[in-house]
Design a protein around this motif. Structure first.
Motif, mmCIF file in Angstrom:
data_model
loop_
_atom_site.group_PDB
_atom_site.id
_atom_site.type_symbol
_atom_site.label_atom_id
_atom_site.label_comp_id
_atom_site.label_asym_id
_atom_site.label_seq_id
_atom_site.Cartn_x
_atom_site.Cartn_y
_atom_site.Cartn_z
ATOM 1 N N MET A 1 21.556 80.798 -47.964
ATOM 2 C CA MET A 1 22.779 81.492 -47.619
ATOM 3 C C MET A 1 23.456 80.726 -46.485
ATOM 4 S SD MET A 1 21.567 85.477 -47.686
ATOM 5 C CE MET A 1 20.169 85.214 -46.613
ATOM 6 N N ARG A 2 24.741 80.605 -46.607
ATOM 7 C CA ARG A 2 25.501 79.930 -45.549
ATOM 8 C C ARG A 2 26.160 80.967 -44.645
ATOM 9 N NH1 ARG A 2 28.131 74.335 -47.813
ATOM 10 N NH2 ARG A 2 26.123 73.435 -48.320
ATOM 11 N N TYR A 3 26.148 80.638 -43.371
ATOM 12 C CA TYR A 3 26.769 81.493 -42.365
ATOM 13 C C TYR A 3 27.633 80.638 -41.461
ATOM 14 C CZ TYR A 3 23.619 85.289 -43.583
ATOM 15 O OH TYR A 3 22.954 86.275 -44.253
ATOM 16 N N MET A 4 28.687 81.245 -40.954
ATOM 17 C CA MET A 4 29.504 80.599 -39.936
ATOM 18 C C MET A 4 29.199 81.295 -38.617
ATOM 19 S SD MET A 4 33.618 80.099 -39.644
ATOM 20 C CE MET A 4 33.834 78.388 -40.095
ATOM 21 N N LEU A 5 28.854 80.510 -37.620
ATOM 22 C CA LEU A 5 28.649 81.004 -36.264
ATOM 23 C C LEU A 5 29.878 80.590 -35.468
ATOM 24 C CD1 LEU A 5 24.981 79.749 -35.650
ATOM 25 C CD2 LEU A 5 25.747 81.821 -36.824
ATOM 26 N N MET A 6 30.597 81.572 -34.936
ATOM 27 C CA MET A 6 31.841 81.288 -34.219
ATOM 28 C C MET A 6 31.677 81.622 -32.744
ATOM 29 S SD MET A 6 34.453 82.715 -37.100
ATOM 30 C CE MET A 6 33.318 83.982 -37.673
ATOM 31 N N MET A 7 31.884 80.630 -31.907
ATOM 32 C CA MET A 7 31.748 80.796 -30.464
ATOM 33 C C MET A 7 33.093 81.258 -29.900
ATOM 34 S SD MET A 7 30.289 78.141 -27.608
ATOM 35 C CE MET A 7 31.601 76.949 -27.759
ATOM 36 N N ASN A 8 33.201 82.563 -29.688
ATOM 37 C CA ASN A 8 34.409 83.152 -29.111
ATOM 38 C C ASN A 8 34.196 83.311 -27.614
ATOM 39 O OD1 ASN A 8 36.036 83.819 -31.553
ATOM 40 N ND2 ASN A 8 34.179 84.926 -32.067
ATOM 41 N N VAL A 9 35.121 82.802 -26.841
ATOM 42 C CA VAL A 9 34.971 82.870 -25.384
ATOM 43 C C VAL A 9 36.215 83.476 -24.753
ATOM 44 C CG1 VAL A 9 33.366 80.923 -25.294
ATOM 45 C CG2 VAL A 9 35.797 80.506 -25.089
ATOM 46 N N PRO A 10 36.030 84.157 -23.623
ATOM 47 C CA PRO A 10 37.195 84.752 -22.956
ATOM 48 C C PRO A 10 38.076 83.679 -22.335
ATOM 49 C CG PRO A 10 35.209 85.122 -21.674
ATOM 50 C CD PRO A 10 34.787 84.452 -22.952
ATOM 51 N N SER A 11 39.347 83.968 -22.277
ATOM 52 C CA SER A 11 40.308 83.077 -21.646
ATOM 53 C C SER A 11 40.624 83.642 -20.265
ATOM 54 C CB SER A 11 41.575 83.007 -22.502
ATOM 55 O OG SER A 11 42.432 82.009 -22.039
ATOM 56 N N GLY A 12 41.346 82.928 -19.480
ATOM 57 C CA GLY A 12 41.747 83.430 -18.170
ATOM 58 C C GLY A 12 40.803 82.994 -17.069
ATOM 59 N N ARG A 13 41.094 83.388 -15.863
ATOM 60 C CA ARG A 13 40.345 82.948 -14.696
ATOM 61 C C ARG A 13 38.896 83.416 -14.706
ATOM 62 N NH1 ARG A 13 42.090 78.748 -13.925
ATOM 63 N NH2 ARG A 13 40.420 78.591 -12.455
ATOM 64 N N GLU A 14 38.593 84.580 -15.304
ATOM 65 C CA GLU A 14 37.219 85.060 -15.325
ATOM 66 C C GLU A 14 36.432 84.483 -16.489
ATOM 67 O OE1 GLU A 14 39.782 87.669 -15.553
ATOM 68 O OE2 GLU A 14 40.009 87.406 -13.406
ATOM 69 N N GLY A 15 37.084 83.748 -17.350
ATOM 70 C CA GLY A 15 36.460 83.353 -18.598
ATOM 71 C C GLY A 15 35.872 81.970 -18.604
ATOM 72 N N TYR A 16 35.822 81.439 -19.756
ATOM 73 C CA TYR A 16 35.217 80.156 -20.083
ATOM 74 C C TYR A 16 36.194 79.061 -19.700
ATOM 75 C CZ TYR A 16 33.097 76.757 -23.372
ATOM 76 O OH TYR A 16 32.510 75.676 -23.968
ATOM 77 N N GLN A 17 36.152 78.639 -18.475
ATOM 78 C CA GLN A 17 37.061 77.602 -17.977
ATOM 79 C C GLN A 17 36.289 76.299 -17.823
ATOM 80 O OE1 GLN A 17 40.397 77.936 -17.442
ATOM 81 N NE2 GLN A 17 40.206 79.958 -18.338
ATOM 82 N N ILE A 18 35.771 75.799 -18.926
ATOM 83 C CA ILE A 18 34.870 74.652 -18.896
ATOM 84 C C ILE A 18 35.494 73.438 -18.201
ATOM 85 C CG2 ILE A 18 35.487 73.755 -21.179
ATOM 86 C CD1 ILE A 18 32.390 73.262 -21.542
ATOM 87 N N ASN A 19 36.803 73.287 -18.296
ATOM 88 C CA ASN A 19 37.454 72.143 -17.640
ATOM 89 C C ASN A 19 37.480 72.285 -16.124
ATOM 90 O OD1 ASN A 19 37.911 70.835 -20.078
ATOM 91 N ND2 ASN A 19 39.863 71.870 -20.381
ATOM 92 N N ASP A 20 37.190 73.484 -15.616
ATOM 93 C CA ASP A 20 37.146 73.702 -14.171
ATOM 94 C C ASP A 20 35.729 73.571 -13.609
ATOM 95 O OD1 ASP A 20 39.856 74.213 -14.277
ATOM 96 O OD2 ASP A 20 39.611 76.390 -14.258
ATOM 97 N N TRP A 21 34.739 73.392 -14.468
ATOM 98 C CA TRP A 21 33.355 73.288 -14.014
ATOM 99 C C TRP A 21 33.110 71.950 -13.332
ATOM 100 C CZ3 TRP A 21 30.030 74.955 -18.836
ATOM 101 C CH2 TRP A 21 30.348 76.270 -19.177
ATOM 102 N N GLY A 22 32.091 71.919 -12.493
ATOM 103 C CA GLY A 22 31.671 70.666 -11.889
ATOM 104 C C GLY A 22 31.102 69.733 -12.954
#
Length: 131
Positions: A1-22
């Motif tokens: 069986m095939r499944y799609m795993l979708m990584m949903n992340v929050p936006s905004g200052r409290e969220g997933y701001q990977i470009n702001d990480w060290g």
């Protein structure tokens, strides 16, 4: 069986701001994702997986009355967004959930598991007599 795993992340200052990480936090997160993909490939469960650009680069496209594309966007104000996905081929939904939980635990700032929401959906298949 095939499944799609979708990584949903929050936006905004409290969220997933990977470009702001060290740099070290960013490298650890990406290394985790690469190792996760290596493990999926080694187990034979990998079909595909990709990271996606942020919502500020997204466009909705519809066909106009003459068939020409009509675009709308970008949508930087979104509350959450699809950051990436995997398509896996596994024996059961339970295994898909296990793999989703592992992806969810990717490290964030300071190395702490992010526990991101990973949406799991089975990929529909066409019955053989319908091909």
């Amino acid at each position: 069986m095939r499944y799609m795993l979708m990584m949903n992340v929050p936006s905004g200052r409290e969220g997933y701001q990977i470009n702001d990480w060290g740099p070290e936090d960013f490298k650890a997160h990406i290394a985790f994702m690469h190792q996760y993909n290596v493990e999926l490939k080694a187990s034979g469960e990998w079909v595909d997986g990709q990271g996606l650009t942020p919502p500020g680069e997204a466009r909705l496209v519809r066909a106009g009355t003459n068939g020409a594309p009509i675009t709308d966007g970008p949508f930087p104000e979104t509350k959450e967004f699809l950051a990436g996905f995997w398509i896996i081929d596994v024996d059961s939904a339970a295994r898909a959930y296990e793999l989703a939980a592992k992806a969810s635990a990717a490290p964030g700032p300071g190395g702490a598991p992010m526990n991101m929401a990973i949406e799991v959906r089975q990929v529909m298949s066409t019955p053989p007599d319908q091909l």
